[in-house]
Design a protein around this motif. Structure first.
Motif, PDB file in Angstrom:
ATOM      1  N   GLN A  10       0.850  -1.183   0.000  1.00  0.00           N
ATOM      2  CA  GLN A  10       0.000   0.000   0.000  1.00  0.00           C
ATOM      3  C   GLN A  10       0.888   1.236   0.000  1.00  0.00           C
ATOM      4  N   ALA A  11       0.468   2.284  -0.693  1.00  0.00           N
ATOM      5  CA  ALA A  11       1.247   3.519  -0.726  1.00  0.00           C
ATOM      6  C   ALA A  11       1.521   4.001   0.698  1.00  0.00           C
ATOM      7  N   GLY A  12       2.769   4.347   0.981  1.00  0.00           N
ATOM      8  CA  GLY A  12       3.138   4.849   2.290  1.00  0.00           C
ATOM      9  C   GLY A  12       3.695   3.808   3.241  1.00  0.00           C
ATOM     10  N   ILE A  13       3.649   2.535   2.885  1.00  0.00           N
ATOM     11  CA  ILE A  13       4.135   1.494   3.788  1.00  0.00           C
ATOM     12  C   ILE A  13       5.662   1.449   3.823  1.00  0.00           C
ATOM     13  N   VAL A  14       6.299   1.492   2.675  1.00  0.00           N
ATOM     14  CA  VAL A  14       7.763   1.393   2.627  1.00  0.00           C
ATOM     15  C   VAL A  14       8.409   2.728   2.272  1.00  0.00           C
ATOM     16  N   THR A  15       7.657   3.806   2.214  1.00  0.00           N
ATOM     17  CA  THR A  15       8.229   5.127   1.939  1.00  0.00           C
ATOM     18  C   THR A  15       8.571   5.820   3.249  1.00  0.00           C
ATOM     19  N   ALA A  16       9.327   6.885   3.152  1.00  0.00           N
ATOM     20  CA  ALA A  16       9.688   7.655   4.341  1.00  0.00           C
ATOM     21  C   ALA A  16       8.436   8.286   4.944  1.00  0.00           C
ATOM     22  N   PRO A  17       8.411   8.471   6.271  1.00  0.00           N
ATOM     23  CA  PRO A  17       7.241   9.079   6.905  1.00  0.00           C
ATOM     24  C   PRO A  17       6.985  10.494   6.368  1.00  0.00           C
ATOM     25  N   GLN A  18       5.727  10.858   6.263  1.00  0.00           N
ATOM     26  CA  GLN A  18       5.346  12.184   5.803  1.00  0.00           C
ATOM     27  C   GLN A  18       5.498  13.198   6.932  1.00  0.00           C
ATOM     28  N   ALA A  19       5.655  14.454   6.565  1.00  0.00           N
ATOM     29  CA  ALA A  19       5.785  15.509   7.573  1.00  0.00           C
ATOM     30  C   ALA A  19       4.450  15.771   8.275  1.00  0.00           C
ATOM     31  N   HIS A  20       3.353  15.555   7.556  1.00  0.00           N
ATOM     32  CA  HIS A  20       2.030  15.833   8.115  1.00  0.00           C
ATOM     33  C   HIS A  20       1.080  14.707   7.738  1.00  0.00           C
ATOM     34  N   ALA A  21       0.063  14.519   8.547  1.00  0.00           N
ATOM     35  CA  ALA A  21      -0.939  13.493   8.257  1.00  0.00           C
ATOM     36  C   ALA A  21      -2.287  13.943   8.807  1.00  0.00           C
ATOM     37  N   THR A  22      -3.328  13.405   8.251  1.00  0.00           N
ATOM     38  CA  THR A  22      -4.684  13.663   8.726  1.00  0.00           C
ATOM     39  C   THR A  22      -5.355  12.329   8.984  1.00  0.00           C
ATOM     40  N   HIS A  23      -5.968  12.207  10.133  1.00  0.00           N
ATOM     41  CA  HIS A  23      -6.681  10.981  10.481  1.00  0.00           C
ATOM     42  C   HIS A  23      -8.138  11.341  10.765  1.00  0.00           C
ATOM     43  N   VAL A  24      -9.024  10.518  10.297  1.00  0.00           N
ATOM     44  CA  VAL A  24     -10.449  10.741  10.531  1.00  0.00           C
ATOM     45  C   VAL A  24     -11.107   9.444  10.969  1.00  0.00           C
ATOM     46  N   SER A  25     -12.225   9.568  11.631  1.00  0.00           N
ATOM     47  CA  SER A  25     -13.029   8.390  11.958  1.00  0.00           C
ATOM     48  C   SER A  25     -14.489   8.746  11.727  1.00  0.00           C
ATOM     49  N   PHE A  26     -15.267   7.744  11.385  1.00  0.00           N
ATOM     50  CA  PHE A  26     -16.669   7.957  11.073  1.00  0.00           C
ATOM     51  C   PHE A  26     -17.515   6.907  11.789  1.00  0.00           C
ATOM     52  N   ASP A  27     -18.703   7.279  12.153  1.00  0.00           N
ATOM     53  CA  ASP A  27     -19.714   6.336  12.614  1.00  0.00           C
ATOM     54  C   ASP A  27     -20.585   6.045  11.404  1.00  0.00           C
ATOM     55  N   LEU A  28     -20.577   4.816  10.960  1.00  0.00           N
ATOM     56  CA  LEU A  28     -21.322   4.454   9.764  1.00  0.00           C
ATOM     57  C   LEU A  28     -22.700   3.932  10.119  1.00  0.00           C
ATOM     58  N   ILE A  29     -23.660   4.349   9.334  1.00  0.00           N
ATOM     59  CA  ILE A  29     -25.021   3.851   9.488  1.00  0.00           C
ATOM     60  C   ILE A  29     -25.426   3.268   8.141  1.00  0.00           C
TER      61      ILE A  29
END
Length: 80
Positions: A39-58
């Motif tokens: 998956q993209a980002g698994i073996v690459t260098a860490p990014q300087a910034h990231a965004t994480h989200v979570s959702f409640d699905l209905i």
């Protein structure tokens, strides 16, 4: 803010410099394919910034959830 001749000429100079550099200077150094061994980002260098989200699905059933994940995957593929 009033626009005067000096600010106008300064803006033209900045714009001309941007055109001279070209859009290639603003592209990412390397692009990782969405599909591949990892998956993209698994073996690459860490990014300087990231965004994480979570959702409640209905959802009413599993097929709606599957459709949602397919849509999210399509959008991520488009953005990668």
């Amino acid at each position: 803010m009033s626009t005067n001749r000096r600010n106008f000429l300064r803006g033209l100079g900045v714009g001309a410099a941007g055109l001279a550099i070209g859009p290639e200077a603003f592209k990412a150094a390397a692009t990782v394919a969405f599909h591949g061994v990892h998956q993209a980002g698994i073996v690459t260098a860490p990014q300087a910034h990231a965004t994480h989200v979570s959702f409640d699905l209905i959802v009413d059933n599993r097929s709606e959830l599957t459709e949602l994940f397919h849509t999210i995957t399509d959008r991520a593929r488009f953005l990668t």
